[in-house]
Write a protein that holds these residues in place. Structure first.
Motif, PDB file in Angstrom:
ATOM      1  N   GLU A 143       0.907  -1.149   0.231  1.00  8.90           N
ATOM      2  CA  GLU A 143      -0.115   0.106  -0.105  1.00  8.90           C
ATOM      3  C   GLU A 143       1.067   1.234   0.090  1.00  8.90           C
ATOM      4  N   VAL A 144       0.755   2.031  -1.054  1.00  8.46           N
ATOM      5  CA  VAL A 144       1.642   3.183  -1.197  1.00  8.46           C
ATOM      6  C   VAL A 144       0.801   4.418  -1.224  1.00  8.46           C
ATOM      7  N   GLU A 145       1.416   5.368  -0.569  1.00 14.34           N
ATOM      8  CA  GLU A 145       0.781   6.790  -0.513  1.00 14.34           C
ATOM      9  C   GLU A 145       1.832   7.939  -0.753  1.00 14.34           C
ATOM     10  N   MET A 146       1.399   8.868  -1.545  1.00 15.66           N
ATOM     11  CA  MET A 146       2.344   9.908  -2.037  1.00 15.66           C
ATOM     12  C   MET A 146       1.902  11.238  -1.301  1.00 15.66           C
ATOM     13  N   HIS A 147       2.549  11.994  -0.583  1.00 13.23           N
ATOM     14  CA  HIS A 147       2.152  13.122  -0.082  1.00 13.23           C
ATOM     15  C   HIS A 147       2.877  14.251  -0.437  1.00 13.23           C
ATOM     16  N   ASN A 148       2.351  15.619  -0.579  1.00 13.29           N
ATOM     17  CA  ASN A 148       3.133  16.750  -1.049  1.00 13.29           C
ATOM     18  C   ASN A 148       3.724  17.472   0.362  1.00 13.29           C
ATOM     19  N   GLU A 149       4.481  18.545   0.006  1.00 16.31           N
ATOM     20  CA  GLU A 149       5.103  19.051   1.124  1.00 16.31           C
ATOM     21  C   GLU A 149       4.201  19.509   2.472  1.00 16.31           C
ATOM     22  N   GLN A 150       3.162  19.954   2.064  1.00 12.21           N
ATOM     23  CA  GLN A 150       2.050  20.344   2.827  1.00 12.21           C
ATOM     24  C   GLN A 150       1.542  19.175   3.719  1.00 12.21           C
ATOM     25  N   GLY A 151       1.789  17.946   3.429  1.00  9.83           N
ATOM     26  CA  GLY A 151       1.443  16.774   4.140  1.00  9.83           C
ATOM     27  C   GLY A 151      -0.021  16.121   3.496  1.00  9.83           C
ATOM     28  N   GLU A 152      -0.409  16.809   2.347  1.00  9.97           N
ATOM     29  CA  GLU A 152      -1.712  16.689   1.703  1.00  9.97           C
ATOM     30  C   GLU A 152      -1.457  15.293   0.774  1.00  9.97           C
ATOM     31  N   LEU A 153      -2.382  14.244   0.924  1.00  5.49           N
ATOM     32  CA  LEU A 153      -2.360  13.039  -0.007  1.00  5.49           C
ATOM     33  C   LEU A 153      -2.547  13.613  -1.478  1.00  5.49           C
ATOM     34  N   VAL A 154      -1.549  13.175  -2.194  1.00  5.25           N
ATOM     35  CA  VAL A 154      -1.518  13.404  -3.809  1.00  5.25           C
ATOM     36  C   VAL A 154      -2.226  12.159  -4.353  1.00  5.25           C
ATOM     37  N   THR A 155      -1.813  11.178  -3.971  1.00  6.68           N
ATOM     38  CA  THR A 155      -2.216   9.670  -4.605  1.00  6.68           C
ATOM     39  C   THR A 155      -1.962   8.687  -3.879  1.00  6.68           C
ATOM     40  N   SER A 156      -2.608   7.579  -3.918  1.00  7.58           N
ATOM     41  CA  SER A 156      -2.447   6.399  -3.244  1.00  7.58           C
ATOM     42  C   SER A 156      -2.702   5.059  -4.022  1.00  7.58           C
ATOM     43  N   CYS A 157      -2.147   4.033  -3.683  1.00  4.64           N
ATOM     44  CA  CYS A 157      -2.162   2.814  -4.597  1.00  4.64           C
ATOM     45  C   CYS A 157      -2.022   1.533  -3.833  1.00  4.64           C
ATOM     46  N   VAL A 158      -2.399   0.444  -4.214  1.00  2.00           N
ATOM     47  CA  VAL A 158      -1.958  -0.938  -3.862  1.00  2.00           C
ATOM     48  C   VAL A 158      -1.410  -1.358  -5.201  1.00  2.00           C
ATOM     49  N   ILE A 159       0.113  -1.511  -5.100  1.00  2.00           N
ATOM     50  CA  ILE A 159       0.972  -1.866  -6.099  1.00  2.00           C
ATOM     51  C   ILE A 159       1.673  -3.208  -5.991  1.00  2.00           C
ATOM     52  N   SER A 160       1.898  -4.002  -7.016  1.00  2.00           N
ATOM     53  CA  SER A 160       2.530  -5.199  -6.809  1.00  2.00           C
ATOM     54  C   SER A 160       3.592  -5.304  -7.872  1.00  2.00           C
ATOM     55  N   GLY A 161       4.736  -6.014  -7.724  1.00  2.00           N
ATOM     56  CA  GLY A 161       5.770  -6.420  -8.375  1.00  2.00           C
ATOM     57  C   GLY A 161       6.435  -7.480  -8.244  1.00  2.00           C
ATOM     58  N   MET A 162       7.312  -7.918  -9.100  1.00  2.00           N
ATOM     59  CA  MET A 162       7.941  -9.472  -8.698  1.00  2.00           C
ATOM     60  C   MET A 162       9.246  -9.474  -9.091  1.00  2.00           C
ATOM     61  N   GLY A 163      10.063 -10.180  -8.656  1.00  2.00           N
ATOM     62  CA  GLY A 163      11.591 -10.542  -8.960  1.00  2.00           C
ATOM     63  C   GLY A 163      11.693 -11.467  -9.830  1.00  2.00           C
ATOM     64  N   VAL A 164      12.207 -11.252 -10.981  1.00  2.82           N
ATOM     65  CA  VAL A 164      12.608 -12.401 -11.879  1.00  2.82           C
ATOM     66  C   VAL A 164      14.235 -12.483 -12.013  1.00  2.82           C
ATOM     67  N   ALA A 165      14.603 -13.577 -12.292  1.00  2.00           N
ATOM     68  CA  ALA A 165      16.122 -13.857 -12.441  1.00  2.00           C
ATOM     69  C   ALA A 165      16.326 -13.467 -13.908  1.00  2.00           C
TER      70      ALA A 165
END
Length: 168
Positions: A143-165
């Motif tokens: 679960e990822v959130e991005m906030h600006n310098e004022q502490g306001e929520l800019v965007t949020s997401c649930v994101i996935s990735g995987m490691g591959v050789a």
């Protein structure tokens, strides 16, 4: 064990020392002009916090939108993925593998559910916080959130990735 708070033990009972923020940044494969992490503020097994300042002269501002530039949503998502999946995944992987093995893996983005709340303008600094949902079989969901310098929520997401050789 030596008692160092930064050490962990993997499944073979080998002592593994987790990577530092600087070591993680050095391993992130994205580079300028497509690196959107300036620094890693903190990280542990449950979360990571990073920061990035969008430079006034970023190439994407020229066309998005001329005269009134706004950071594209896809760039905001990429910023969150670089911190919340790539860098965080490297850190978590470093708890299981020796440092010499980490460059044998590549993190691939797999999916995201995103909600945008505010715009980000040239020159703004954002803070990205990712919290682990799960990490298993080389797949990370956060679960990822991005906030600006004022502490306001800019965007949020649930994101996935995987490691591959990497291909040898």
């Amino acid at each position: 064990m030596s008692g160092d708070m930064n050490e962990d033990v993997n499944n073979e009972n080998k002592v593994i020392k987790p990577l530092t923020a600087e070591q993680v940044l050095a391993l992130v494969p994205q580079q300028k002009p497509f690196r959107f992490i300036d620094e890693i503020i903190s990280m542990d097994e449950e979360h990571i916090v990073g920061r990035y300042t969008y430079k006034q002269d970023e190439s994407f501002y020229a066309g998005h939108f001329p005269g009134q530039p706004v950071t594209p949503g896809v760039i905001l998502l990429e910023t969150m993925a670089q911190t919340g999946v790539v860098a965080y995944g490297l850190y978590l992987l470093s708890l299981k593998l020796e440092a010499s093995q980490l460059d044998q893996w590549l993190t691939l983005f797999s999916d995201a559910e995103v909600e945008f709340s505010r715009t980000v303008l040239p020159g703004e600094t954002v803070t990205i916080t990712a919290k682990k949902v799960f990490w298993r079989r080389m797949k990370l969901k956060a679960e990822v959130e991005m906030h600006n310098e004022q502490g306001e929520l800019v965007t949020s997401c649930v994101i996935s990735g995987m490691g591959v050789a990497k291909a040898q």
